[in-house]
Design an enzyme around this catalytic site. Structure first.
Site, PDB file in Angstrom:
ATOM      1  N   CYS B  79       6.468  12.908 -12.002  1.00  0.00           N
ATOM      2  CA  CYS B  79       5.431  13.592 -12.767  1.00  0.00           C
ATOM      3  C   CYS B  79       4.733  14.692 -11.961  1.00  0.00           C
ATOM      4  O   CYS B  79       5.304  15.752 -11.744  1.00  0.00           O
ATOM      5  CB  CYS B  79       4.436  12.553 -13.296  1.00  0.00           C
ATOM      6  N   HIS B 169       7.783   7.800 -15.218  1.00  0.00           N
ATOM      7  CA  HIS B 169       7.199   6.880 -14.231  1.00  0.00           C
ATOM      8  C   HIS B 169       7.907   5.526 -14.173  1.00  0.00           C
ATOM      9  O   HIS B 169       7.431   4.555 -14.761  1.00  0.00           O
ATOM     10  CB  HIS B 169       5.736   6.613 -14.581  1.00  0.00           C
ATOM     11  N   GLU B 171       7.765   3.538 -11.890  1.00  0.00           N
ATOM     12  CA  GLU B 171       6.841   2.605 -11.218  1.00  0.00           C
ATOM     13  C   GLU B 171       5.912   1.928 -12.223  1.00  0.00           C
ATOM     14  O   GLU B 171       5.397   0.847 -11.948  1.00  0.00           O
ATOM     15  CB  GLU B 171       6.061   3.320 -10.107  1.00  0.00           C
TER      16      GLU B 171
END
Lengths: 297, 209
Positions: B79, B169, B171
Site C-alpha cells: 500500500c 495487505h 498482513e
C-alpha cells in the site's frame, strides 16, 4: 475474476482496518482547506474537518452541530489523506449526510451538543466507519457493540489540559488488565456489570486489548503530551485545539508528529520541544462549567 | 534472518506479527540509529505515504535506505510502501525512493467507501485473500517489471528484481504465503550473496513448506 465481498461483516473489518493504517499517527482538527494543507504538510495521518475547534465551541456556547457539508468538501478537495468529520451523538441524519459526501470516518462526538440524551447512533446501519469517545472500558465496549470501529479517549476537549485524557487512558487500561486477570467463568458477570455483550469482554480477556484501535484525544497540546499518551498505551493521537490555537501551528504540528513516532526517545522530544512558540493558553477542568466528557455514556 | 519493519507510522505491528508466525525475527526502524542494527530485508507497511515519506527524510533515514535498496536490499512493500517505491505517482507531485519503475495512482479506488476485500488470483500461488484500504494501484509498468496480480485491468502486485510491491495487505488477512514467496525467491538470494553461503545450503529453510 472473483467478486468483491461487500457483506456488512467485511465492511466492518475494512473499517477497523482503516483505523489500523492510522496507527502511530496524529489526527488534527482543521477548520479551513488552508489549515488542512498545513496539517497534511506537517505529517498529519488524517484531518478532522469542523467549523470551530473545541476551544472556540466552548467560548461561543450555544448549540454546536455538524459542519457545513460544503466546508467539509472543501477540505476533502484540499488534501489526499483521510478526512473525518463530527456528528452529534445520536444524530443519525447528520451521519447519513456525512456518509453521502463520502467522509472517511465519522466522529460521533461529545464535542458537539448531543442530539439524543439516551441513544447513540446504530452504527451498523452505515458503510462508513465511526470513531467514538470513551472514558472507561464500559463506554468503549458499548460504542463498539453499536458498531464503532475505532475508539478514542474523551479527555476534555478544548482545554489544552491533558489531565482528563490521561485519566481516561489509565482507567481504560486498568479495567482491561482487570478483565484479563479474571477467570473465564467470571466474564459473564463482568459483561453484565459493564452492560456490554459477553463476546466483547471475552475478546478483551483473550487479547489484552480492545477489539479496535484506541487513540488518545482531548487536551493534547505539546509533543510531550502526545508522547505521554503514547507511553500510556495510546495507538495514536488526536490533536484538536492544541495546534491551531498555538503560536506556530505548522512547527508544533510537525513536532507532535515526530514525538508520536519516537515517543520513548526523550532526547529527540527535548529537541522537538525547543522554541515551539506559545502553546495554547488552556483552561483547567476546574475552571470550566461544561464537562464534554460527561456527554454520551 | 531478520526483517526490518519501517515503523514511522501505520500498520507495522501487523507485519511484525505475521513475520513472527513464520519464525522470522523483526526489528523496528523509527530513527536513524536503528539502521545500525543488522537486517536482511526491509518491510514498508501500510499507512499514509505522505507521513512516512516526510518522516523518512526529516529523521534522516531516507538516503541510507535508498542506497541500500539500490544495492540490492530485498523489499516487501504494501500500500503506502508501494507509493514510497514508485518511480512515478500519477496524482501527486511528491516522489520518494523511485526504485520501482512503475506509475501508481494514490487512493485509486476513492475514499474509504472504495476500500474492499476479495479473492485475488496471484501468479504462482493461486487465490489469496486481498484487503484494499484506500489503496493505490499501478497504472503502468516498464517491461522488466513482472505483474503478479491484477484486479480486472488494474495491476495490484508486481515483482522487480529484489522488490515485491502490493496494493493490498496480506498482513491484515494473516496470510503468510506472499511472505514465503518473498523470502524464498527474493530475500534468500540477496542474503546468500551478502553472507556468501551457497545456494544448496540456503535451500534448507524453515518456511519452505
Amino acid at each position: 475474476m472473483a467478486a468483491r465481498d461487500d457483506s456488512p461483516e467485511t465492511r466492518y473489518e475494512l473499517n477497523k482496518d482503516l483505523a489500523k493504517m492510522l496507527k502511530g499517527g496524529v489526527i488534527m482538527d482543521v477548520t479551513t482547506p488552508e489549515q488542512a494543507k498545513i496539517a497534511e504538510d506537517a505529517g498529519a495521518c488524517a484531518v478532522m474537518a469542523l467549523e470551530r475547534i473545541p476551544a472556540d465551541i466552548r467560548a461561543a456556547g450555544g448549540v454546536s452541530r455538524m459542519s457545513d457539508p460544503a466546508m467539509i468538501k472543501g477540505i476533502q478537495e484540499a488534501v489526499s489523506i483521510p478526512v473525518m468529520a463530527k456528528c452529534r451523538i445520536g444524530h443519525f441524519v447528520e451521519a447519513q449526510i456525512l456518509e453521502a459526501i463520502e467522509i472517511d470516518y465519522i466522529d460521533e462526538s461529545e464535542v458537539l451538543s448531543p442530539a439524543d440524551d439516551v441513544y447513540h447512533i446504530d452504527k451498523h446501519k452505515f458503510k462508513v466507519p465511526f470513531v467514538c469517545g470513551a472514558k472507561n472500558l464500559g463506554e468503549a465496549l458499548r460504542r463498539i457493540a453499536e458498531g464503532a470501529s475505532m475508539i478514542r479517549t474523551k479527555g476534555e476537549p478544548g482545554t489544552g489540559d491533558v489531565v482528563q485524557a490521561v485519566s481516561h487512558m489509565r482507567q481504560m487500561n486498568s479495567e482491561i488488565r482487570r478483565v484479563v486477570s479474571m477467570r473465564e467463568d467470571e466474564l459473564f458477570e463482568e459483561a453484565k456489570e459493564l452492560q456490554v455483550p459477553y463476546d466483547l469482554v471475552k475478546y478483551v480477556h483473550d487479547h489484552e486489548k480492545l477489539p479496535v484501535v484506541n487513540f488518545a484525544a482531548g487536551g493534547v497540546a505539546t509533543p510531550a503530551d502526545a508522547a505521554l499518551m503514547m507511553q500510556l498505551g495510546a495507538e495514536g493521537v488526536f490533536v484538536g485545539s492544541g495546534i491551531f490555537k498555538s503560536g506556530n501551528p505548522a512547527k508544533r504540528a510537525a513536532a507532535i508528529v515526530k514525538a508520536v513516532t519516537n515517543y520513548t526517545d526523550a532526547a529527540l522530544i527535548a529537541r522537538l520541544s525547543e522554541n515551539l512558540g506559545e502553546a495554547m493558553v488552556g483552561i483547567n477542568k476546574d475552571e470550566i462549567e461544561l464537562l464534554m466528557a460527561e456527554r454520551g455514556k | 534472518m531478520t526483517g526490518a519493519v519501517l515503523a514511522l507510522q501505520g500498520a507495522f505491528a501487523e507485519h511484525e506479527a505475521l513475520l513472527h508466525t513464520l519464525g522470522i525475527k523483526t526489528i523496528e526502524l523509527r530513527e536513524k540509529k536503528d539502521l545500525e542494527e543488522p537486517f536482511d530485508f526491509l518491510v514498508l507497511p501500510g499507512g499514509e505515504s505522505t507521513v512516512q515519506g516526510k518522516l523518512l527524510k526529516e529523521l534522516d533515514m531516507f538516503d541510507e535506505l535508498k542506497k541500500r535498496i539500490d544495492s540490492g536490499l530485498p523489499v516487501f512493500a504494501t500500500c503506502a510502501g508501494l507509493i514510497l517505491l514508485a518511480e512515478n505517482i500519477e496524482n501527486d507531485d511528491k516522489r520518494y525512493f523511485q526504485v520501482l519503475p512503475v506509475t501508481v495512482r494514490r487512493n485509486a479506488y476513492g475514499r474509504q467507501l472504495g476500500s474492499h476485500h476479495m479473492l485475488l488470483d496471484f501468479k504462482g500461488i493461486g487465490q489469496i485473500p486481498a484487503t484494499f484500504i484506500r489503496a493505490p494501484y499501478i497504472t503502468s509498468v516498464s517491461p522488466e517489471v513482472e505483474v503478479l496480480a491484477k484486479e480486472d485491468e488494474e495491476i495490484v502486485a508486481v515483482q522487480y528484481h529484489h522488490i515485491l510491491a502490493l496494493s493490498f495487505h496480506p498482513e491484515l488477512d494473516m496470510d503468510g504465503r506472499l511472505y514465503r514467496y518473498f523470502l524464498e525467491h527474493m530475500a534468500k538470494n540477496a542474503s546468500d550473496m551478502a553472507s556468501g553461503t551457497t545456494s544448496d545450503k540456503a535451500n534448507v529453510l524453515p518456511f519452505s513448506a
